[in-house]
Design an enzyme around this catalytic site. Structure first.
Site, PDB file in Angstrom:
ATOM      1  N   GLU A 295       0.827  -1.219   0.000  1.00  0.00           N
ATOM      2  CA  GLU A 295       0.000   0.000   0.000  1.00  0.00           C
ATOM      3  C   GLU A 295       0.852   1.256   0.000  1.00  0.00           C
ATOM      4  O   GLU A 295       0.435   2.299  -0.504  1.00  0.00           O
ATOM      5  CB  GLU A 295      -0.915   0.027   1.236  1.00  0.00           C
ATOM      6  CG  GLU A 295      -2.286  -0.527   0.937  1.00  0.00           C
ATOM      7  CD  GLU A 295      -3.294  -0.354   2.076  1.00  0.00           C
ATOM      8  OE1 GLU A 295      -4.291  -1.067   2.019  1.00  0.00           O
ATOM      9  OE2 GLU A 295      -3.101   0.454   2.995  1.00  0.00           O
ATOM     10  N   HIS A 324       9.157 -26.267   0.962  1.00  0.00           N
ATOM     11  CA  HIS A 324       8.493 -27.395   0.297  1.00  0.00           C
ATOM     12  C   HIS A 324       7.317 -26.905  -0.528  1.00  0.00           C
ATOM     13  O   HIS A 324       6.403 -27.672  -0.827  1.00  0.00           O
ATOM     14  CB  HIS A 324       8.049 -28.409   1.367  1.00  0.00           C
ATOM     15  CG  HIS A 324       9.205 -28.925   2.150  1.00  0.00           C
ATOM     16  ND1 HIS A 324       9.883 -30.080   1.810  1.00  0.00           N
ATOM     17  CD2 HIS A 324       9.858 -28.399   3.219  1.00  0.00           C
ATOM     18  CE1 HIS A 324      10.876 -30.270   2.662  1.00  0.00           C
ATOM     19  NE2 HIS A 324      10.890 -29.253   3.520  1.00  0.00           N
ATOM     20  N   LYS A 437     -13.097   1.169  -2.050  1.00  0.00           N
ATOM     21  CA  LYS A 437     -13.996   1.435  -0.907  1.00  0.00           C
ATOM     22  C   LYS A 437     -15.211   2.219  -1.403  1.00  0.00           C
ATOM     23  O   LYS A 437     -16.344   1.916  -1.055  1.00  0.00           O
ATOM     24  CB  LYS A 437     -13.282   2.271   0.161  1.00  0.00           C
ATOM     25  CG  LYS A 437     -12.442   1.497   1.160  1.00  0.00           C
ATOM     26  CD  LYS A 437     -12.063   2.430   2.339  1.00  0.00           C
ATOM     27  CE  LYS A 437     -11.173   1.744   3.352  1.00  0.00           C
ATOM     28  NZ  LYS A 437     -10.824   2.586   4.507  1.00  0.00           N
TER      29      LYS A 437
END
Ligand code: PA5
Length: 463
Positions: A295, A324, A437
């Site tokens: 951000e 892994h 938003k």
């Protein structure tokens, strides 16, 4: 103090094509880095600069109020439920996971020294929210709702659900004692609600963005409520802050890593930055770092308004588990990453592997410790990556405690601020988040967003 080792990002180890001539780069950027550090420290007290997070380690008043409230509610609650998202949750999750005893919520009250269990709801999956509310006894739960803006849809919708249930269980007066709100000191809907309902409140200070707020009441309150020593954390931050005030890049580890990450991206095409702690207790530090780095540095425009679309992509990984899973790609796939190892010198536990099998394939493990094994894996992975000419840097914590975790997070914050200056972008805004938003508000019918809703409906119909 933390140690920082960058030799495996150097051309001498991994070759000219992928490595940096680090001492030359440090000399070349010496003046620029000194200027950036001096400037950040000069601007940090000025309103509107969004640099107040650099002062949080020194905020004795907040620490006092947090401790006072924590001691007032000591032994009153079995659970703490934190409602928040992004910067209002990730720091809390990172630090509690690191500093509380592992599997804290499964321990008995005695094992927890009668401190409460802690839960974070940082998403709006209906099943998860409902599932958690089904298992928590809300009467014995203190709800800490955290939102700086006071109107984030995810947090406030969770809060509305939890408040209704609390009120139904405890009654409209009593329920208030089970709520503590952390929000802006003046503005926002949560501030209005808190005043109207009479909740205890804490403040997200001015000029502290969500992702830089972990050492404000956003983090300190939940930490104190579960018995974490917040003085130890602030002592770590203060000592690190002192070290990072040094304007000489050769002495400043945040500046060193900021420059290395920046040059790896801009000069060597390594625009992916992996955060890989070798400790499960630090796994949410990766999540926190991913938000901080993404951000802060992922931006459309530079400070002059040019469209630059910069920003390295952060990736979370966990050692040894992801050896892994991801290391095959990191060793042999595109050479477009720099890996940040975080290594712990001394674990709280020394866990010996018993000599119970003599098979050649596993017998060698007997008599060693798991501690030796995890650090041997960190070292061998780092060397293997260097063999493949892949750059890595390593941050070493002497041990996982409040002092060093405070230092680690603060160092990464300063590193981010310095990197933002090198990219010449505004580190502290998030227009890309705001856009989504606003679309959500429009879709959900918030007043004032009718025009956006019409535009959005049209766009959605056409795809
Ligand atoms: O770092 C940020 O600013 C964001 O991630 C915010 O923390 C997040 O969007 C939540 O915002 P608020 O605290 O206003 O609810």
């Amino acid at each position: 103090m933390l140690k920082f080792d960058y030799k495996n990002a150097d051309a001498q180890i991994i070759g000219q094509e992928n490595g940096l001539n680090i001492s030359e780069e440090f000399s070349q950027y010496k003046a620029r880095i000194a200027e950036i550090i001096a400037d950040l420290n000069k601007r940090k007290d000025k309103p509107g600069q969004w640099l107040q997070w650099m002062n949080l380690g020194y905020s004795e008043e907040t620490v006092w109020y947090v401790k006072e409230y924590a001691s007032m509610v000591r032994n009153r609650f079995e659970n703490i439920l934190v409602l928040g998202i992004g910067g209002s949750a990730l720091g809390g999750m990172a630090v509690t996971e690191a500093l509380l005893k592992p599997y804290w919520n499964l321990l008995t009250p005695e094992q927890r020294d009668n401190f409460p269990r802690i839960f974070f709801l940082d998403n709006i999956d209906p099943d998860t929210i409902n599932g958690l509310l089904d298992v928590l006894d809300l009467k014995k739960t203190l709800v800490n709702v955290i939102t700086k803006s006071g109107s984030t849809a995810e947090t406030m919708s969770q809060f509305m659900i939890v408040k209704s249930r609390l009120e139904a269980e405890l009654g409209e007066d009593e329920y208030r004692k089970n709520v503590v709100a952390t929000t802006d000191k003046e503005t926002g809907v949560l501030r209005q609600i808190a005043e109207q309902e009479g909740y205890k409140t804490f403040v997200v200070p001015d000029d502290v963005g969500g992702r830089f707020s972990v050492f404000s009441a956003v983090g300190l309150l939940p930490f104190a409520l579960v018995g974490i020593d917040i003085d130890e954390i602030t002592n770590g931050i203060k000592d690190m802050d002192l070290a990072l005030k040094n304007t000489d890049i050769n002495e400043n580890i945040a500046a060193q890593n900021a420059l290395i990450q920046y040059l790896m991206d801009t000069k060597k095409g390594k625009n992916l930055s992996v955060m890989m702690p070798y400790s499960s207790r630090l796994k949410y530090v990766s999540d926190w770092y991913v938000q901080l780095w993404a951000e802060s540095l992922g931006k459309d425009c530079d400070k002059f308004g040019n469209h630059v679309h910069v920003g390295p992509t952060p990736i979370r990984a966990l050692g040894a588990t992801d050896q892994h899973s991801q290391i095959q790609l990191y060793n042999e796939g595109p050479n477009n990453k720099i890996i940040n190892f975080v290594r712990v010198e001394e674990f709280d536990t020394n866990l010996e592997i018993p000599r119970i099998f003599e098979y050649t394939g596993i017998g060698y493990l007997g008599g060693k410790t798991i501690n030796d094994l995890i650090n041997a894996e960190a070292d061998s992975t780092r060397v293997a990556l260097a063999d493949y000419a892949r750059p890595t840097v390593t941050i070493t914590l002497p041990r996982i405690d409040g002092y060093h975790v405070g230092q680690l997070l603060y160092m990464l914050e300063v590193q981010t601020a310095i990197a933002g200056e090198l990219y010449n972008i505004n580190t502290f805004n998030q227009p890309g988040v705001e856009q989504a938003k606003n679309y959500t508000y429009a879709l959900m019918g918030r007043a004032g967003y009718e025009d956006s809703a019409r535009v959005l409906q049209a766009k959605m119909a056409s795809v």
